[in-house]
Structures are given as structure tokens and as C-alpha cells.
Design a protein around this motif. Structure first.
Motif, PDB file in Angstrom:
ATOM      1  N   LYS A 105       0.803  -1.215   0.000  1.00  0.00           N
ATOM      2  CA  LYS A 105       0.000   0.000   0.000  1.00  0.00           C
ATOM      3  C   LYS A 105       0.841   1.273   0.000  1.00  0.00           C
ATOM      4  O   LYS A 105       0.350   2.353  -0.335  1.00  0.00           O
ATOM      5  CB  LYS A 105      -0.940  -0.002   1.212  1.00  0.00           C
ATOM      6  N   THR A 106       2.095   1.164   0.397  1.00  0.00           N
ATOM      7  CA  THR A 106       2.952   2.357   0.443  1.00  0.00           C
ATOM      8  C   THR A 106       3.564   2.683  -0.915  1.00  0.00           C
ATOM      9  O   THR A 106       4.226   3.706  -1.063  1.00  0.00           O
ATOM     10  CB  THR A 106       4.075   2.177   1.470  1.00  0.00           C
ATOM     11  N   GLY A 107       3.363   1.803  -1.890  1.00  0.00           N
ATOM     12  CA  GLY A 107       3.870   2.088  -3.218  1.00  0.00           C
ATOM     13  C   GLY A 107       4.922   1.103  -3.673  1.00  0.00           C
ATOM     14  O   GLY A 107       5.294   0.158  -2.961  1.00  0.00           O
ATOM     15  N   ILE A 108       5.417   1.310  -4.886  1.00  0.00           N
ATOM     16  CA  ILE A 108       6.404   0.420  -5.507  1.00  0.00           C
ATOM     17  C   ILE A 108       7.773   0.638  -4.856  1.00  0.00           C
ATOM     18  O   ILE A 108       8.193   1.769  -4.621  1.00  0.00           O
ATOM     19  CB  ILE A 108       6.486   0.689  -7.017  1.00  0.00           C
ATOM     20  N   GLN A 139       4.976  -7.279  -9.503  1.00  0.00           N
ATOM     21  CA  GLN A 139       5.256  -7.778  -8.160  1.00  0.00           C
ATOM     22  C   GLN A 139       4.479  -6.993  -7.091  1.00  0.00           C
ATOM     23  O   GLN A 139       4.306  -7.474  -5.976  1.00  0.00           O
ATOM     24  CB  GLN A 139       6.752  -7.680  -7.852  1.00  0.00           C
ATOM     25  N   PHE A 140       3.992  -5.811  -7.446  1.00  0.00           N
ATOM     26  CA  PHE A 140       3.388  -4.933  -6.446  1.00  0.00           C
ATOM     27  C   PHE A 140       1.875  -4.793  -6.627  1.00  0.00           C
ATOM     28  O   PHE A 140       1.228  -4.093  -5.850  1.00  0.00           O
ATOM     29  CB  PHE A 140       4.045  -3.554  -6.506  1.00  0.00           C
ATOM     30  N   GLY A 141       1.316  -5.422  -7.653  1.00  0.00           N
ATOM     31  CA  GLY A 141      -0.122  -5.358  -7.853  1.00  0.00           C
ATOM     32  C   GLY A 141      -0.501  -5.594  -9.297  1.00  0.00           C
ATOM     33  O   GLY A 141       0.331  -5.978 -10.133  1.00  0.00           O
ATOM     34  N   ASN A 142      -1.767  -5.386  -9.606  1.00  0.00           N
ATOM     35  CA  ASN A 142      -2.259  -5.573 -10.969  1.00  0.00           C
ATOM     36  C   ASN A 142      -1.814  -4.408 -11.859  1.00  0.00           C
ATOM     37  O   ASN A 142      -1.984  -3.240 -11.503  1.00  0.00           O
ATOM     38  CB  ASN A 142      -3.786  -5.668 -10.975  1.00  0.00           C
ATOM     39  N   VAL A 143      -1.296  -4.748 -13.024  1.00  0.00           N
ATOM     40  CA  VAL A 143      -0.762  -3.744 -13.948  1.00  0.00           C
ATOM     41  C   VAL A 143      -1.714  -3.567 -15.123  1.00  0.00           C
ATOM     42  O   VAL A 143      -2.153  -4.548 -15.733  1.00  0.00           O
ATOM     43  CB  VAL A 143       0.632  -4.151 -14.460  1.00  0.00           C
ATOM     44  N   ILE A 166       0.874   8.419  -6.345  1.00  0.00           N
ATOM     45  CA  ILE A 166      -0.101   7.470  -5.798  1.00  0.00           C
ATOM     46  C   ILE A 166      -1.419   8.185  -5.555  1.00  0.00           C
ATOM     47  O   ILE A 166      -1.451   9.283  -4.993  1.00  0.00           O
ATOM     48  CB  ILE A 166       0.425   6.848  -4.488  1.00  0.00           C
ATOM     49  N   THR A 167      -2.511   7.559  -5.995  1.00  0.00           N
ATOM     50  CA  THR A 167      -3.834   8.149  -5.822  1.00  0.00           C
ATOM     51  C   THR A 167      -4.757   7.146  -5.144  1.00  0.00           C
ATOM     52  O   THR A 167      -4.554   5.929  -5.219  1.00  0.00           O
ATOM     53  CB  THR A 167      -4.448   8.549  -7.173  1.00  0.00           C
ATOM     54  N   ASP A 168      -5.761   7.666  -4.470  1.00  0.00           N
ATOM     55  CA  ASP A 168      -6.848   6.851  -3.916  1.00  0.00           C
ATOM     56  C   ASP A 168      -8.034   6.952  -4.863  1.00  0.00           C
ATOM     57  O   ASP A 168      -8.596   8.033  -5.056  1.00  0.00           O
ATOM     58  CB  ASP A 168      -7.244   7.353  -2.526  1.00  0.00           C
ATOM     59  N   LYS A 184      -3.643   3.334  -6.217  1.00  0.00           N
ATOM     60  CA  LYS A 184      -2.999   3.100  -7.494  1.00  0.00           C
ATOM     61  C   LYS A 184      -1.777   3.996  -7.635  1.00  0.00           C
ATOM     62  O   LYS A 184      -1.783   5.138  -7.184  1.00  0.00           O
ATOM     63  CB  LYS A 184      -3.962   3.366  -8.661  1.00  0.00           C
ATOM     64  N   GLU A 185      -0.757   3.439  -8.248  1.00  0.00           N
ATOM     65  CA  GLU A 185       0.434   4.236  -8.559  1.00  0.00           C
ATOM     66  C   GLU A 185       0.602   4.295 -10.063  1.00  0.00           C
ATOM     67  O   GLU A 185       0.579   3.264 -10.750  1.00  0.00           O
ATOM     68  CB  GLU A 185       1.691   3.648  -7.917  1.00  0.00           C
ATOM     69  N   LEU A 186       0.760   5.508 -10.568  1.00  0.00           N
ATOM     70  CA  LEU A 186       0.942   5.707 -12.001  1.00  0.00           C
ATOM     71  C   LEU A 186       2.437   5.751 -12.324  1.00  0.00           C
ATOM     72  O   LEU A 186       3.215   6.400 -11.615  1.00  0.00           O
ATOM     73  CB  LEU A 186       0.272   7.007 -12.455  1.00  0.00           C
ATOM     74  N   VAL A 187       2.810   5.074 -13.394  1.00  0.00           N
ATOM     75  CA  VAL A 187       4.208   5.003 -13.813  1.00  0.00           C
ATOM     76  C   VAL A 187       4.305   5.496 -15.251  1.00  0.00           C
ATOM     77  O   VAL A 187       3.554   5.036 -16.126  1.00  0.00           O
ATOM     78  CB  VAL A 187       4.754   3.560 -13.697  1.00  0.00           C
TER      79      VAL A 187
END
Length: 449
Positions: free
Chosen positions: A210-213, A257-261, A378-380, A412-415
Motif C-alpha cells: 500500500k505504500t507504493g512500488i 510484483q506490487f499489484g495488478n498492472v 499514488i492516488t486513492d 494506485k500508482e501511475l508510472v
């Protein structure tokens, strides 16, 4: 004793009898007025001389200390003589026109525009506000005026025709030459192009991340690297990879590795050097809100509504600048926006709905074809779910007895993966050289679940 030697050297062409077809020797060993040299030359060539202004007349009376020319054509002889006196000349038929000032028109191919706006960044209740305004033609005029002033206090304002892209400059030899150098350099920079390849991925973070990649572990996930590599959500050398050390498939596997892409967008956009490229991915939401309330003669209130719209999603603002060494400086401004409360869209309000925004402004320098990885935004994301008894939860009035609303929040984290390519119009390149025509791997191809 003053000595002037001007000798005519007849070329081997039999019928070359005019001065333009002859070669000259000019040898001056003692200070000699320029007017004396010209007087002898125009007499031998049968020319008429016209002096257009008093400053030119004054400079013609100044002396030349030393010149030694051997077997040169008339044009080279005149160029040398007048350059030494900082004068312009024009030879038309048998007239030699001399002047101190000259008016020259330069062409600049540029779309007439101006850019202005305000950037706001909120962080811990502190607001950073940046007002920016850019007008190309006003800046150009100010720069040319400064160049003219640096050469001589005596200058005339340039005339800028924005619609036709013409710049008219009046000045002396040194002023015109400096302005010409500036405009040539400006045109060379303006007409360079950059193709910006952008891949945007959204990672729905799992409960354990939850803290990010964890960007510090990226170097362990990219194979075939000669040196340790590491990416960071802070722009810098650790977030830049060259084409031999970056593999998109391995990178997406790292993200998984950190979630759904999910692949949000993969735009490719071409822009001129120093011109803004804007990429928008999202939705424009329309809504209505109460804008005013009026009362009729009977005291009955009437509410007026206004229909508004709001863009929510991803906005990426990139401005490239190509350096003289061929490197690319990118001014990058990504912004992610979303509604704070989805129920606001379904109710009457006295103002537009609230949104939340994540913004980053950074500048980074890359080599041509290098890849920049930008993460950490990172956004909610809130989604409204309605639970209840089928059919009954849809019936007005009683639906509230058989249904309930639940707001589901996901992180969600945007890359962003950004690769700029300098387009050299002087070289023959195919679209494949810039990334077009190649099949991009899908999430299924690289086994991302």
C-alpha cells in the motif's frame, strides 16, 4: 610619401574586358584615405559612386593602413575594402552605392502564439503558485533590440510581422551581422523536432504494498545489465536508462510484483524544439449545480442551474529542449486528478464538485533515445458500489429499505516511461527507427496477472 599600387591582371579569357572578368592586385603600405582608393578604382572601371548617408561619407575619409591583395576578382577586392571600413556596398550595373546603414529582412518560420497560465501545487496545506507567460514574438523583438544596443548605442527598433514571420532590421555592418548569427541559430533550434514516446501504466497496489512500488529493487529485476541500475520516484540519474539496459517486458514484470498492472495509454507525439506537447487520458464529466435562486412576486423561489464540465484523469505536459551537444532537456509536468466524492455528481450543489490532484514538476536531461522512468504518483480511487436485494433496490422510495451504498477505495500508482528521439530531417530514417511499426508486448505476452 603615400603610395598606391592598383594593377589590372587580365585573365586568359580573350573577350574578358570588363572589370568583373578581371583580376586585381592591391598593395597599400602607407595610411591612405579610402576615398582615394575608391576614386582610382571607379576611374579605371568606369563606375559611378553614390554615397547614401553622412556617416558613410565620414568613414570614406578615414585612412586604411595596410592591404595586400594578389590576383583577386573585383567582388573580393570590394569586400575587403569595405569590410575594413565597416560599410555596406552594392554594385548595380556601373553604379557603386555605399552606405553605413542597411535594412535586411529575415524569415522565421514559427506559428504565432503566446502561452500563459498558472500552476498550483498543494502539499501539507502549503500552496506553491507559479504564474508563467511566454510570447515568442515579444521575446524575439526584445532580444534583437538588446543585440543591436550591445553593438552600438545608435540603433533602430526592429519591425516584427507576426503573421508572415518577417523580421525587418536596420543597422550597421556589425549590427546586421550579429542579428544574422542570432536568427540563424534560432532557426536551427526551432526547426529541430523531437518524437516523444510515452507509456503510461497503472499499478493497483496489493494489500502488502500500500505504500507504493519499491523502486530500490528495480536493478534486481532487469536482466543483462552491465552496471547496477536503480529507478526512483525522484528524477535524476538513477531513473534514466539507455536502450541497451532497459527492457519493457522485464520492467512490466517488475511492476507486477506490487499489484495488478494495466496499460493506460501509449501515445507517440512529435513536437518542435522548445514547443509544448500535451497528452490527456481520462474523461470529461458533465454536471449541474445551482448557480442562483430568484423569488417571484408571490414569494416562490426559483432555482437556476448551470451545466459545467470537469476533466479528470491523467494530464502530461512535456516541453523538450535540444542542447548544442545533442542532449535533450525535458520539462515534465504530470498531473492526476479524480473526484473526491462521487455522490456530489448526483446532487444539486452551489459550486462545482471537489477534485483531488497529484502534480509533479521536474526538469531532467537525457541523451538521445534514453528512457526515463517516472513513478511515485499514488492516488486513492473511489468507486461507489450499491448492494441490496435485486429488483427491490431499484424501486423508488422503498429502495432505501433494501439497499446500501459502499465506497471502495483502492490505491494506485501511475508510472510513466518516457523516451525522446531527436528527428534529424537531414537523415533518411524509417518510422521503425523511432518506435513505430513494432509490436508492443501485451500484458498477456509477458504473463502479467
Amino acid at each position: 610619401m603615400k603610395k598606391i599600387v592598383i594593377l589590372f591582371f587580365i585573365t586568359s579569357i580573350v573577350f574578358a574586358t570588363k572589370c568583373e572578368k578581371q583580376l586585381f592586385n592591391l598593395f597599400i603600405v602607407n595610411p591612405t584615405p579610402l576615398s582615394t582608393i575608391l576614386s582610382d578604382l571607379v576611374h579605371r572601371c568606369g563606375l559611378n559612386i553614390v554615397v547614401k548617408d553622412n556617416k558613410a561619407k565620414k568613414l570614406l575619409n578615414e585612412t586604411v593602413s595596410f592591404i595586400n591583395l594578389n590576383n583577386v576578382p573585383l567582388k573580393e577586392l570590394l569586400d575587403t575594402v569595405f569590410q575594413s571600413a565597416h560599410l555596406f556596398y552594392t554594385l548595380k550595373a556601373n553604379r557603386l552605392i555605399v552606405s553605413y546603414y542597411k535594412t535586411e529582412i529575415f524569415k522565421i518560420d514559427f506559428i504565432p502564439n503566446s502561452i500563459q497560465g498558472v500552476t498550483n501545487i498543494d502539499s501539507n496545506d502549503n500552496t506553491v503558485k507559479t504564474d508563467y507567460k511566454f510570447n515568442f514574438w515579444d521575446n524575439l523583438k526584445n532580444n534583437i533590440i538588446q543585440i543591436l544596443k550591445n553593438v552600438s548605442r545608435d540603433y533602430k527598433d526592429p519591425i516584427i510581422d507576426k503573421n508572415s514571420g518577417l523580421v525587418t532590421v536596420t543597422g550597421n555592418v556589425n549590427q546586421i551581422e550579429e542579428v544574422r548569427k542570432y536568427i540563424n541559430d534560432l532557426n536551427n533550434r526551432l526547426h529541430k523536432e523531437v518524437l516523444i514516446d510515452v507509456k503510461i501504466y497503472s499499478v493497483t497496489l496489493s494489500k502488502s504494498h500500500k505504500t507504493g512500488i519499491d523502486w530500490s529493487s528495480l536493478s534486481l529485476s532487469l536482466p543483462n545489465t552491465d552496471v547496477p541500475l536503480r529507478a526512483s520516484n525522484i528524477l535524476g540519474s538513477n531513473s534514466v536508462f539507455n536502450s541497451t539496459t532497459f527492457n519493457i517486458g522485464a520492467f512490466v514484470n517488475f511492476l507486477a510484483q506490487f499489484g495488478n498492472v494495466n496499460s493506460v495509454s501509449n501515445p507517440k507525439i512529435v513536437t518542435l524544439n522548445n514547443q509544448k506537447a500535451l497528452i490527456k487520458v481520462g474523461n470529461t464529466i458533465y454536471y449541474k449545480y445551482a448557480s442562483s435562486v430568484t423569488t417571484d412576486n408571490n414569494g416562490n423561489p426559483t432555482t437556476s442551474y448551470t451545466i459545467g464540465n470537469k476533466f479528470v484523469g491523467v494530464l502530461l505536459d512535456i516541453t523538450p529542449q535540444i542542447s548544442d551537444s545533442g542532449e535533450i532537456i525535458l520539462n515534465i509536468n504530470p498531473r492526476i486528478s479524480a473526484f473526491k466524492d462521487l455522490t456530489q455528481l448526483n446532487s444539486d450543489r452551489d459550486m462545482p464538485p471537489d477534485t483531488q490532484e497529484n502534480t509533479m514538476i521536474s526538469v531532467v536531461k537525457l541523451k538521445n533515445n534514453d528512457t526515463l522512468v517516472l513513478g511515485g504518483l499514488i492516488t486513492d480511487e473511489n468507486n461507489l458500489r450499491i448492494n441490496g436485494v435485486p429488483i427491490l433496490k431499484e424501486i423508488p422510495v422503498i429502495k432505501y429499505l433494501f439497499s446500501s451504498k459502499e465506497t471502495i477505495t483502492t490505491k494506485k500508482e501511475l508510472v510513466f516511461i518516457i523516451t525522446p528521439h531527436i528527428i534529424d530531417l537531414n537523415k533518411k530514417r524509417t518510422l521503425k527507427d523511432y518506435g513505430f511499426g513494432e509490436k508492443l508486448p501485451t500484458l498477456e505476452d509477458i504473463d502479467v496477472r
